[in-house]
Enzyme design. Structure first.
Site, PDB file in Angstrom:
ATOM      1  N   ASP A 184     -18.071   6.359   2.729  1.00 13.83           N
ATOM      2  CA  ASP A 184     -18.756   6.421   1.859  1.00 13.83           C
ATOM      3  C   ASP A 184     -19.316   7.056   1.787  1.00 13.83           C
ATOM      4  OD1 ASP A 184     -17.164   4.228   0.665  1.00 13.83           O
ATOM      5  OD2 ASP A 184     -18.628   2.966   1.396  1.00 13.83           O
TER       6      ASP A 184
ATOM      7  N   LYS B 226     -17.757  11.705  -0.143  1.00  8.33           N
ATOM      8  CA  LYS B 226     -16.960  12.065   0.166  1.00  8.33           C
ATOM      9  C   LYS B 226     -16.272  12.911  -1.291  1.00  8.33           C
ATOM     10  CE  LYS B 226     -14.364   9.439   2.165  1.00  8.33           C
ATOM     11  NZ  LYS B 226     -15.302   8.721   3.032  1.00  8.33           N
TER      12      LYS B 226
ATOM     13  N   GLY C 289     -12.246   4.097  -2.372  1.00 10.39           N
ATOM     14  CA  GLY C 289     -13.448   4.564  -3.463  1.00 10.39           C
ATOM     15  C   GLY C 289     -14.003   5.014  -3.373  1.00 10.39           C
ATOM     16  N   HIS C 290     -13.651   7.152  -4.119  1.00 11.62           N
ATOM     17  CA  HIS C 290     -14.621   8.003  -4.389  1.00 11.62           C
ATOM     18  C   HIS C 290     -15.353   8.356  -6.040  1.00 11.62           C
ATOM     19  CE1 HIS C 290     -11.777   9.600  -0.884  1.00 11.62           C
ATOM     20  NE2 HIS C 290     -12.511   8.317  -0.495  1.00 11.62           N
TER      21      HIS C 290
ATOM     22  N   GLN D 294     -12.033   7.166   4.088  1.00 13.05           N
ATOM     23  CA  GLN D 294     -13.230   6.446   5.182  1.00 13.05           C
ATOM     24  C   GLN D 294     -13.472   6.977   5.940  1.00 13.05           C
ATOM     25  OE1 GLN D 294      -8.909   5.505   4.300  1.00 13.05           O
ATOM     26  NE2 GLN D 294      -9.643   4.678   3.038  1.00 13.05           N
TER      27      GLN D 294
END
Ligand code: GDP
Ligand code: IMO
Ligand code: MG
Length: 445
Positions: free
Chosen positions: A22, A25, A49-50, A232
């Site tokens: 988080d 990225k 989750g991007h 990650q």
């Protein structure tokens, strides 16, 4: 020349997380993707989750590379990923509904699938661990990678033919059912009902399956620019992270080679995305965690709630010990410093330069979790600034205190900051003087 590819012409950049995920990225990849021909994910699954923001548009991507929002960019899901076909078709439907074309998306036939029973097993494992749980995202990541290693996974190539998919499932399901029924008190699955649940996913995803390794080789030969998007972060890496409180894949830059089917010589620069403070979701040690008012301030200002699970993220100060470690295990060539704007209004800003561990000062990241649990951070404190940074577009316009903090951070980590993010939007990005990301940044007009 390597196998006909002019190595001096190869332009590739790996973007990886350097903390516990988080870091931003998605934002950084979307920003750089404008100058890329291809964006490739090489590990992880929908535990990621991007978030990408431009104007009023907010996209939360889980499998799909963050390059998808740049029309014309070829987006690939590499063999190192684990893919949940049912979730991926929802993600694609959502994108299409919002006017984002997916004709440029391809999936490696060698990527493994996350099946319904993997999600059940993930949840059941966590329950069994009780207080010692990992705090996974519950997306079936660990069980899917475990089945890959146990050689009983189903792969994306099996999505190209329903009979093949059903056959493969028929070989595997009896064992999965026994596990579920006997160990985890779960009723198990009926073969035909389960296979049928995947029919529409096969129809939609089957045609997208391809040989990513070959496709990348072709593109490299014609001088195309490739961006590798990590998920990650370094401390969640299965080998180098805070084991066992990690994810189940290799999150480091070198995994971009194995996770896409390319040789290591094609991995060019490695850009580490790093938050101006630290966060972590899930369990496990976190030396610079701050459970006081300051940590709460970071959570609220930084809106630190999980993109995938909505869980509040644990917050703390920037930790140069883990950043140096991330630089080492990734071979970082530069940093993208994110969320600097969140520090505005902090009276003092802490930066951990070393740990005190069992009475001794250490500067390296310890190998064992027991030792790490005994580590407390040794901070250097810096005066904060009050200015709102969200409209700053040039490095020189940053307040002197912010520039001072950045140079202390660079000094402590030993890697240069090349890009600074001062807000979630694409436009809220600053290129640092002397940045070596020239190939990846639109020249100023
Ligand atoms: P990722 O998993 O590394 O892609 O990061 P996430 O998207 O899960 O979390 C980063 C969050 O911070 C997202 O909500 C982004 O929109 C947001 N974000 C990214 N960069 C910045 C920044 O520089 N400032 C602020 N305030 N928010 C940012
Ligand atoms: P992005 O790509 C933050 C964490 C989970 C848990 C551990 C194992 O958005 O940075 P898993 O479901 O992978 O078996 O969970 O890893 N985790 C993440 N934390 N960001 C992520 O992805 C994460 N993916 C997994 O919270 O602690
Ligand atoms: Mg995230």
């Amino acid at each position: 020349m390597m196998g006909g590819v002019r190595m001096d012409k190869v332009k590739s950049l790996v973007v990886v997380g350097t903390q516990w995920g988080d870091e931003g990225k998605g934002k950084v990849v979307d920003y750089l993707a404008k100058q890329a021909d291809l964006v490739v994910r090489f590990q992880g699954g929908n535990n990621a989750g991007h978030t990408v923001v431009y104007g009023a548009n907010i996209f939360k991507l889980h499998h799909v590379p963050s390059g998808i929002l740049n029309p014309g960019t070829l987006c690939l899901l590499g063999n190192g990923m684990v893919i949940n076909p049912l979730v991926l078709i929802q993600e694609l439907d959502e994108l299409e509904k919002r006017g984002i074309g997916i004709s440029n998306l391809r999936i490696s036939g060698k990527a493994h699938l996350i099946m319904a029973y993997h999600e059940d097993l993930d949840e059941a494992n966590e329950k069994l661990l009780g207080e010692k749980k990992i705090g996974t995202t519950g997306r079936g990541i660990g069980p899917a990678y475990a089945d890959k290693a146990l050689r009983r996974g189903i792969r994306a190539i099996d999505l190209t033919d329903f009979d093949r998919f059903r056959n493969r499932l028929s070989e595997i399901l009896p064992l999965q059912n026994r596990l579920l029924e006997e160990i985890f008190d779960h009723p198990g699955y009926d073969l035909d009902q389960l296979a049928d649940r995947y029919r529409s996913a096969l129809e939609k995803l089957g045609p997208l399956v391809t040989d990513v390794s070959l496709l990348l080789d072709d593109n490299l030969r014609s001088g195309k620019k490739i961006l590798f998007e990590g998920a990650q972060g370094a401390l969640l890496d299965i080998d180098h992270g805070t084991f066992p409180y990690v994810t189940s894949s290799s999150t480091v830059a070198a995994a971009a080679a194995t996770g896409t089917g390319l040789g290591p010589q094609y991995i060019g620069q490695a850009l580490g995305v790093i938050k101006a403070y630290t966060t972590r979701v899930g369990e496990g040690p976190f030396p610079s965690e701050d459970n006081t008012e300051a940590g709460e301030q970071l959570r609220q200002r930084g809106n630190e709630f999980g993109t995938t699970t909505g869980r509040p993220r644990r917050c703390g100060w920037f930790d140069a010990v883990i950043a140096r470690y991330a630089a080492l295990i990734n071979g970082l060539t530069g940093l993208a410093l994110t969320k600097l704007d969140v520090l505005s209004g902090m009276e003092m800003i802490n930066l951990a330069v070393a740990y005190r561990c069992n009475g001794k000062e250490i500067k390296h990241f310890p190998m064992s979790i027991e030792e790490l649990k005994d580590c407390s951070p040794i901070y250097e404190s810096f005066p904060g600034w009050d200015e709102d940074l969200s409209r700053v577009r040039r490095f020189e316009e940053l307040p002197a205190a912010a520039r001072h903090f950045i140079s202390a951070l660079e000094e402590a980590v030993g890697v240069k900051v090349e890009l600074i993010s001062i807000g979630p939007d694409r436009s809220q990005t600053i290129t640092c003087p002397g940045s070596r990301l020239v190939d990846w940044i639109e020249p100023e007009k």
